[in-house]
Design an enzyme around this catalytic site. Structure first.
Site, PDB file in Angstrom:
ATOM      1  N   TYR A 140       0.854  -1.194   0.000  1.00  0.00           N
ATOM      2  CA  TYR A 140       0.000   0.000   0.000  1.00  0.00           C
ATOM      3  C   TYR A 140       0.883   1.234   0.000  1.00  0.00           C
ATOM      4  O   TYR A 140       1.860   1.301   0.750  1.00  0.00           O
ATOM      5  CB  TYR A 140      -0.886   0.002   1.257  1.00  0.00           C
ATOM      6  CG  TYR A 140      -1.791   1.214   1.386  1.00  0.00           C
ATOM      7  CD1 TYR A 140      -2.861   1.408   0.518  1.00  0.00           C
ATOM      8  CD2 TYR A 140      -1.569   2.159   2.386  1.00  0.00           C
ATOM      9  CE1 TYR A 140      -3.694   2.521   0.642  1.00  0.00           C
ATOM     10  CE2 TYR A 140      -2.401   3.270   2.523  1.00  0.00           C
ATOM     11  CZ  TYR A 140      -3.456   3.441   1.648  1.00  0.00           C
ATOM     12  OH  TYR A 140      -4.285   4.539   1.781  1.00  0.00           O
ATOM     13  N   ASP A 235       9.261   2.553  -0.498  1.00  0.00           N
ATOM     14  CA  ASP A 235       8.289   3.189   0.378  1.00  0.00           C
ATOM     15  C   ASP A 235       8.602   2.750   1.802  1.00  0.00           C
ATOM     16  O   ASP A 235       8.306   1.622   2.201  1.00  0.00           O
ATOM     17  CB  ASP A 235       6.868   2.784  -0.039  1.00  0.00           C
ATOM     18  CG  ASP A 235       5.808   3.405   0.863  1.00  0.00           C
ATOM     19  OD1 ASP A 235       6.178   3.981   1.910  1.00  0.00           O
ATOM     20  OD2 ASP A 235       4.615   3.309   0.517  1.00  0.00           O
ATOM     21  N   LYS A 263       4.786   8.833   8.984  1.00  0.00           N
ATOM     22  CA  LYS A 263       4.612   8.256  10.324  1.00  0.00           C
ATOM     23  C   LYS A 263       5.648   8.727  11.353  1.00  0.00           C
ATOM     24  O   LYS A 263       5.513   9.811  11.894  1.00  0.00           O
ATOM     25  CB  LYS A 263       4.575   6.728  10.218  1.00  0.00           C
ATOM     26  CG  LYS A 263       3.414   6.283   9.287  1.00  0.00           C
ATOM     27  CD  LYS A 263       2.981   4.863   9.477  1.00  0.00           C
ATOM     28  CE  LYS A 263       2.029   4.395   8.409  1.00  0.00           C
ATOM     29  NZ  LYS A 263       0.667   4.247   8.798  1.00  0.00           N
TER      30      LYS A 263
HETATM   31  N1  PMP Z   1       2.920   3.889   2.435  1.00  0.00           N
HETATM   32  C1  PMP Z   1       2.836   2.933   3.356  1.00  0.00           C
HETATM   33  C2  PMP Z   1       3.827   1.804   3.343  1.00  0.00           C
HETATM   34  C3  PMP Z   1       1.836   2.983   4.339  1.00  0.00           C
HETATM   35  O1  PMP Z   1       1.744   2.004   5.248  1.00  0.00           O
HETATM   36  C4  PMP Z   1       0.938   4.073   4.339  1.00  0.00           C
HETATM   37  C5  PMP Z   1      -0.163   4.209   5.375  1.00  0.00           C
HETATM   38  N2  PMP Z   1      -0.373   3.193   6.211  1.00  0.00           N
HETATM   39  C6  PMP Z   1       1.067   5.046   3.342  1.00  0.00           C
HETATM   40  C7  PMP Z   1       2.078   4.939   2.424  1.00  0.00           C
HETATM   41  C8  PMP Z   1       0.130   6.225   3.301  1.00  0.00           C
HETATM   42  O2  PMP Z   1       0.395   7.072   4.356  1.00  0.00           O
HETATM   43  P1  PMP Z   1      -0.741   8.075   4.923  1.00  0.00           P
HETATM   44  O3  PMP Z   1      -1.771   7.231   5.578  1.00  0.00           O
HETATM   45  O4  PMP Z   1       0.029   8.972   5.856  1.00  0.00           O
HETATM   46  O5  PMP Z   1      -1.274   8.832   3.740  1.00  0.00           O
END
Ligand code: PMP
Length: 425
Positions: A140, A235, A263
């Protein structure tokens, strides 16, 4: 109390929430409403104190309301909540992040992980002059249009939209491969290599449960991407500063072209970041032709909270302890499951773990989906009934913080044992 809040929420917010997983649809039962957090504990509006393993889905590596973070936020707020011009603390956070990622020469701060990944994709497309991207199913990367896709049924990897509102013409620019399957990457690069701008992946996947990269998978994927002139985007929104001071790229020894973060670098305040080599990053506006902007980018309160967190992580190196505590919990869960004859897989990396009800290890999204996910809702609710809170989905990763001490591990171990016992009966 919570029924009243649930009704009020549903009458003013779609589904009663501002992010879907909070509705508890995949685990059933009533969603919880948070009142405050303290260390490893989350207090609900109906007065329960939950031992938290969700930890805001990862940012809270120091626990809820860590004094150093709270103080930094208070101090920053007293000096103003937003300026929309650059600050010295912003520069300091950028220096700290670049210093922790070898090869990262520039970083741009944004307001969420979604924005970071969306910008990384646009930057890769702008820098390479190509349109297609390759992602892996089960990874994701936020909810930008070209990333909200699922494996299509048709031609070699072309995706279809996984959400209404995403044009198929946009989804059709994305290819979807299976995680840990180098042959998928090979096939797609053979077919589409000349049009491929980037391969984006979680180097240690945390959004289909926790799934480790197989030996050689990251290396081969990076080599294949580069062989056709595509960029490699790691990511590290979850893994950034979670396992070491820096990213998983430090552990696997691979240097991606671009890295996305979120995060932990905001200490629980909204933030995201894209970083990489100067020659690539300078394609971003104002120097380059790839547009990206944000009124609240580099917001002083987010930056203060992030900097306080990172400084603490750097000064105290909590990673060995986090690893030990999480290892202990997992050992206890495994021995409970074994004694009850319940097949479980408990993948773990440092202070992240997940539980699959399965006889065999999980390497990709198909295998994760084929596990006995029907068991998760009952398991989740049984833990919640004992005031232990896991992320409310079978495919989310659980997190420990530095506030999860011996007492918490012991309490959690007992609760997991009881929940497994209930499943087995
Ligand atoms: N990349 C990864 C690996 C994630 O786990 C997440 C959210 N859990 C995101 C991107 C998106 O981040 P956000 O919820 O801050 O938009």
């Amino acid at each position: 109390m919570s029924t009243d809040l649930k009704n009020r929420a549903a009458s003013v917010m779609p589904g009663g929430v501002n992010s879907p997983v909070r509705a508890f649809n995949s685990v059933g039962g009533d969603p919880i409403f948070a009142r405050r957090g303290n260390g490893a504990y989350l207090e609900t509006e109906d007065g329960r104190t939950l031992l938290d393993f969700c930890m805001s889905f990862g940012p809270l590596i120091l626990g809820h309301a860590h004094p150093a973070v709270v103080e930094a936020v208070q101090r920053a707020a007293e000096a103003g909540t937003s300026y929309a011009v650059t600050t010295a603390t912003e520069i300091q956070l950028a220096e700290t992040i670049c210093g922790a990622f070898p090869g990262m020469e520039r970083v741009r701060l944004v307001s969420s992980g979604t924005e970071a990944c969306m910008t990384a994709i646009r930057l890769a497309r702008g820098a390479t002059g190509r349109d297609k991207i390759l992602k892996f199913s089960g990874c994701y990367h936020g909810h930008a249009d070209s990333l909200l896709v699922k494996a299509g049924s048709g031609v070699a990897g072309i995706a279809s939209a996984s959400s209404a509102g995403v044009p198929e013409s946009c989804a059709g620019q994305t290819l979807v491969a299976r995680y840990n399957q180098v042959e998928d990457v090979e096939a797609m690069i053979r077919e589409h290599g000349d049009d491929l701008a980037a391969v984006i992946l979680e180097p240690f996947a945390g959004n289909m449960g926790l799934v480790a990269p197989r030996d050689g998978f990251l290396q081969s994927t990076a080599e294949l991407a580069r062989s056709c002139g595509a960029l490699v985007i790691f990511d590290e929104v979850i893994t950034g500063f979670r396992l070491v001071f820096g990213g998983y790229q430090r552990l696997c020894g691979i240097r991606p072209d671009l890295t996305t973060l979120g995060k932990i670098i905001g200490g629980g305040m909204p933030i995201g970041a894209i970083g990489g080599r100067a020659d690539l990053m300078e394609h971003l506006a104002p120097n380059g032709e790839v547009y990206q902007a944000g009124t609240l980018s580099g917001n002083p309160i987010s930056v203060a909270a992030g900097l306080a967190s990172l400084q603490r992580l750097k000064d105290h190196d909590p990673y060995p302890d986090l690893d030990r505590q999480t290892g202990l919990l997992i050992q206890n869960i495994q021995s409970s499951a074994a004694s009850l004859g319940i097949p479980v897989q408990t993948p773990r990396a440092g202070s992240m773990f997940s539980i699959f009800f399965s006889e065999s290890p999980v390497h990709d999204f198909d295998e994760a989906s084929a596990t006995n996910t029907d068991r998760f809702p009952g398991f989740f609710r049984s833990l919640l009934a004992q005031n232990v809170y896991l992320p409310p989905s079978a495919f989310e990763t659980s997190f420990l913080s530095t506030a999860h001490g011996d007492r918490e591990i012991s309490r959690a171990s007992d609760a997991f044992d009881a929940a497994l016992r209930k499943l087995g009966s």
